[in-house]
Design an enzyme around this catalytic site. Structure first.
Site, short mmCIF file in Angstrom:
data_model
loop_
_atom_site.label_atom_id
_atom_site.label_comp_id
_atom_site.label_asym_id
_atom_site.label_seq_id
_atom_site.Cartn_x
_atom_site.Cartn_y
_atom_site.Cartn_z
N GLU A 1 -18.08 -12.62 -23.62
CA GLU A 1 -19.39 -13.21 -23.30
C GLU A 1 -19.57 -13.15 -21.78
O GLU A 1 -18.79 -13.74 -21.03
CB GLU A 1 -19.46 -14.65 -23.78
CG GLU A 1 -19.39 -14.78 -25.29
CD GLU A 1 -19.26 -16.23 -25.75
OE1 GLU A 1 -19.60 -17.13 -24.95
OE2 GLU A 1 -18.83 -16.43 -26.89
N ASP B 1 -23.00 -26.77 -19.16
CA ASP B 1 -21.71 -26.41 -18.57
C ASP B 1 -21.16 -27.51 -17.68
O ASP B 1 -21.90 -28.23 -17.01
CB ASP B 1 -21.85 -25.11 -17.77
CG ASP B 1 -22.12 -23.92 -18.68
OD1 ASP B 1 -21.31 -23.72 -19.60
OD2 ASP B 1 -23.13 -23.23 -18.49
#
Length: 257
Positions: A47, A58
């Site tokens: 990814e 995140d």
């Protein structure tokens, strides 16, 4: 042509390891080097993170990597430029992972067209609303043969999970917790119960577990409860520390196996 993601799950099915890294970190020009190094190390899928100034799903590790990447001059246009010709050397599935804002700014049709031109197999857009995916994004992605991978969390209802399962293809990204990304030492009973709940649903799509996987215990728990694991923060940390993709992936594999 059958998508490489589908081929991977059909041929391997278990103990799949997908690695996330942020394009442009720690160096603006190392995207292709990281990808080739990961494939050479036996990683099954990659990814490639599109840096964004507000990566809300995140934790601090990937936030900092994205900030540094943007400072290094990385952009979606530059990333596509780096990925041109990648399929001359790299055979494993490649996905782009990024937030909705940069993709919308780029334009959905242009984005998926360039994904197809570069041989990108799928994309993950964590903040893409599912209704927008169905109505606006899926028809374009399907036209270019790019899979759009959706996320589920412990808070996602069974009804919603089944709806996602019916309307997506490739795999389901099973987020281990409702928190942000970041390494964890173990998965507690609450997470184990979540894994069991999803296993019992007998979904059509295979699943990979991501968020919090950094050692042997969490890697095995992910593989025991799905087709494999996605590791991001731990690899990004090692890449930042050692500046070498070879050393970073060697140390990661030592930590999980």
């Amino acid at each position: 042509m059958t998508n490489r993601i589908n081929n991977l799950f059909a041929s391997k099915g278990r103990d799949i390891l997908s690695i996330y890294f942020c394009a442009g970190y720690p160096d603006a020009e190392n995207t292709v080097e990281v990808i080739k190094t990961l494939e050479d190390a036996g990683i099954n899928m990659i990814e490639i993170g599109i840096p964004f100034s507000d990566p809300m799903a995140d934790g601090v590790v990937i936030q900092d990597a994205a900030t540094q990447s943007l400072r290094n001059g990385m952009s979606l246009r530059k990333l596509f430029g780096q990925l041109k010709g990648i399929r001359a050397d790299v055979k494993i599935p490649l996905l782009l992972m990024g937030y909705l804002n940069p993709v919308m700014q780029y334009g959905f049709d242009r984005f998926f067209n360039e994904c197809a031109d570069c041989g990108i197999d799928g994309c993950i857009i964590p903040d893409l609303p599912f209704d927008d995916y169905l109505n606006d994004v899926k028809p374009i992605a399907d036209r270019y043969g790019v899979k759009v991978i959706m996320l589920i969390t412990p808070e996602t209802s069974d009804e919603r999970i089944r709806f996602i399962d019916r309307h997506t293809d490739g795999f389901i990204y099973m987020v281990s917790s409702a928190a942000t990304t970041g390494a964890q030492k173990s998965f507690d009973e609450q997470k184990q119960a979540y894994f069991r709940r999803i296993n019992a649903m007998s979904l059509r799509n295979p699943r990979l577990v991501g968020f919090g996987i950094s050692n042997h215990e969490t890697f095995r728990a992910a593989c025991d409860n799905s087709s494999g694991a996605i590791i991001g923060s731990k690899f990004v940390t090692l890449l930042g520390e050692h500046k070498s993709p070879e050393i970073a992936i060697k140390k990661l594999l030592e930590a999980i196996r």
